[in-house]
Design an enzyme around this catalytic site. Structure first.
Site, PDB file in Angstrom:
ATOM      1  N   THR A 174       0.874  -1.169   0.000  1.00 18.97           N
ATOM      2  CA  THR A 174       0.000   0.000   0.000  1.00 18.97           C
ATOM      3  C   THR A 174       0.908   1.214   0.000  1.00 18.97           C
ATOM      4  O   THR A 174       2.008   1.142   0.540  1.00 18.97           O
ATOM      5  CB  THR A 174      -0.839   0.016   1.302  1.00 18.97           C
ATOM      6  OG1 THR A 174      -1.604  -1.182   1.360  1.00 18.97           O
ATOM      7  CG2 THR A 174      -1.759   1.209   1.385  1.00 18.97           C
ATOM      8  N   ARG A 202     -13.929  -7.863  -0.231  1.00 21.91           N
ATOM      9  CA  ARG A 202     -13.171  -7.635   1.001  1.00 21.91           C
ATOM     10  C   ARG A 202     -12.631  -6.193   1.035  1.00 21.91           C
ATOM     11  O   ARG A 202     -12.008  -5.731   0.111  1.00 21.91           O
ATOM     12  CB  ARG A 202     -12.005  -8.612   1.076  1.00 21.91           C
ATOM     13  CG  ARG A 202     -11.077  -8.426   2.286  1.00 21.91           C
ATOM     14  CD  ARG A 202      -9.853  -7.643   1.924  1.00 21.91           C
ATOM     15  NE  ARG A 202      -8.870  -7.591   3.019  1.00 21.91           N
ATOM     16  CZ  ARG A 202      -7.801  -6.799   3.005  1.00 21.91           C
ATOM     17  NH1 ARG A 202      -7.582  -6.003   1.986  1.00 21.91           N
ATOM     18  NH2 ARG A 202      -6.953  -6.805   4.012  1.00 21.91           N
ATOM     19  N   ASP A 205      -7.921  -2.092   5.449  1.00 22.62           N
ATOM     20  CA  ASP A 205      -7.875  -0.917   6.330  1.00 22.62           C
ATOM     21  C   ASP A 205      -7.805   0.394   5.537  1.00 22.62           C
ATOM     22  O   ASP A 205      -8.239   1.439   6.022  1.00 22.62           O
ATOM     23  CB  ASP A 205      -6.662  -1.015   7.263  1.00 22.62           C
ATOM     24  CG  ASP A 205      -5.342  -1.186   6.497  1.00 22.62           C
ATOM     25  OD1 ASP A 205      -5.346  -1.835   5.419  1.00 22.62           O
ATOM     26  OD2 ASP A 205      -4.316  -0.684   6.968  1.00 22.62           O
ATOM     27  N   GLY A 228      -4.347  -5.645   6.649  1.00 20.24           N
ATOM     28  CA  GLY A 228      -5.349  -4.642   6.990  1.00 20.24           C
ATOM     29  C   GLY A 228      -6.312  -5.050   8.085  1.00 20.24           C
ATOM     30  O   GLY A 228      -6.788  -4.211   8.858  1.00 20.24           O
TER      31      GLY A 228
END
Ligand code: ASP
Length: 314
Positions: A174, A202, A205, A228
């Site tokens: 990320t 899904r 975070d 996450g």
């Protein structure tokens, strides 16, 4: 007065130029983090963010992104977004124009379309290769068939879950970006294709304000990368800021938040990037033996500086 600057996680700090330029020209922290994130999203070699992102278990790329303004504490997020080149800019549009904070799936896509966001495929040869390797591996280890009915088993089976942990941990990532502008305002942005081979729908975070991203001019900002599910369970980004609010330094706050992750006693690593409103910055990881690297660039620098944060073992 702190010199305007931008920080970010990723393999190199090249993309920070885009944000530093915005800051140099007197632009806002919010514009700077969006500009830098767009550069990462556009880079096909940067897998797991934007173009070339890693697909879900059905071979489809679903993107998560969020952006938050520390001055107004306005936020915009999108989750499980398909077919748009810049998820971060869709999130920005949510922040600017929507009466909501978070849009997911078809609704997010409808909104992006109405707002004129750029559509396109995010697939690359490499992202297709990752999926192909996954399917081959699954055939070999689990004897799945082509009907995709196996997806149900996948969701139910503890056995498959372990296998998923093994495979998915090799392909993930990320980008977290934060900036402070000449007014001392701060902003943060996060973008990802999420955990590799995730179940369709899904959310990680990254699109959840408080979990993967949080920003408040009064104290600072926190953002996460890694598994996450852990950051969601601990509200890690908000917790980092909360610890600063309670008087901890940014380094202590990141340390405590990573210690909290260990308390969950669950599979997966967690990493965070954080800054306070005085310009102090840090990154941290729960993964033993891993160097926690991030990049820093202020408006007077020509290239970004590699910085090493802290590793927080159990
Ligand atoms: N945090 C991201 C997610 O769980 C993935 C990652 O950073 O590796 O979706």
């Amino acid at each position: 007065m702190v010199k305007p600057f931008i920080i970010g996680t990723r393999n190199s700090g090249d993309y920070l130029h885009g944000g530093a330029k915005v800051l140099r020209e007197g632009g806002s922290a919010l514009d700077a983090v969006e500009a830098a994130t767009r550069l990462v999203e556009m880079n096909p070699n940067d897998t797991s963010v934007g173009l070339g992102g890693i697909p879900n278990i059905l071979g489809v790329q679903e993107m998560d992104a969020s952006i938050m303004c520390g001055k107004t504490m306005a936020a915009g997020t999108v989750g499980a977004l398909k077919g748009f080149i810049h998820p971060i800019s869709v999130a920005r549009k949510v922040l600017e124009h929507a009466p909501h904070v978070m849009l997911v799936g078809e609704g997010a896509e409808l909104y992006a379309k109405v707002m004129g966001c750029e559509q396109g495929s995010l697939e690359t040869e490499e992202s297709k290769k990752v999926y192909k390797a996954f399917v081959e591996d699954a055939f070999e280890h689990e004897g799945i068939d082509e009907s995709q009915a196996w997806v149900v088993n996948y969701a139910r089976s503890q056995n498959l879950r372990e296998w998923y942990d093994r495979l998915a941990d090799e392909h993930h990532g990320t980008v977290n970006i934060m900036a402070m502008d000449e007014n001392g305002d701060i902003a943060s942005a996060v973008s990802t294709s999420g955990t590799a081979l995730k179940f369709p729908g899904r959310l990680g975070d990254s699109p959840i304000i408080g979990a993967g991203n949080y920003c408040d001019n009064r104290y600072g900002a926190g953002a996460c990368t890694g598994r996450g599910e852990l950051a969601i369970r601990n509200s890690t980004a908000r917790t980092i800021v909360h610890y600063m609010e309670g008087g901890l330094s940014v380094k202590e706050a990141a340390f405590r938040a990573m210690k909290d992750i260990h308390e969950l006693n669950s599979f997966g690593g967690m990493n965070c990037l954080a800054m306070d409103n005085k310009g102090n910055t840090i990154s941290a990881t729960t993964v033993e033996g891993r160097e926690s690297v991030y990049y820093y660039m202020d408006v007077d620098m020509e290239t970004s500086e590699r910085r090493v944060g802290i590793t927080v073992p159990e």
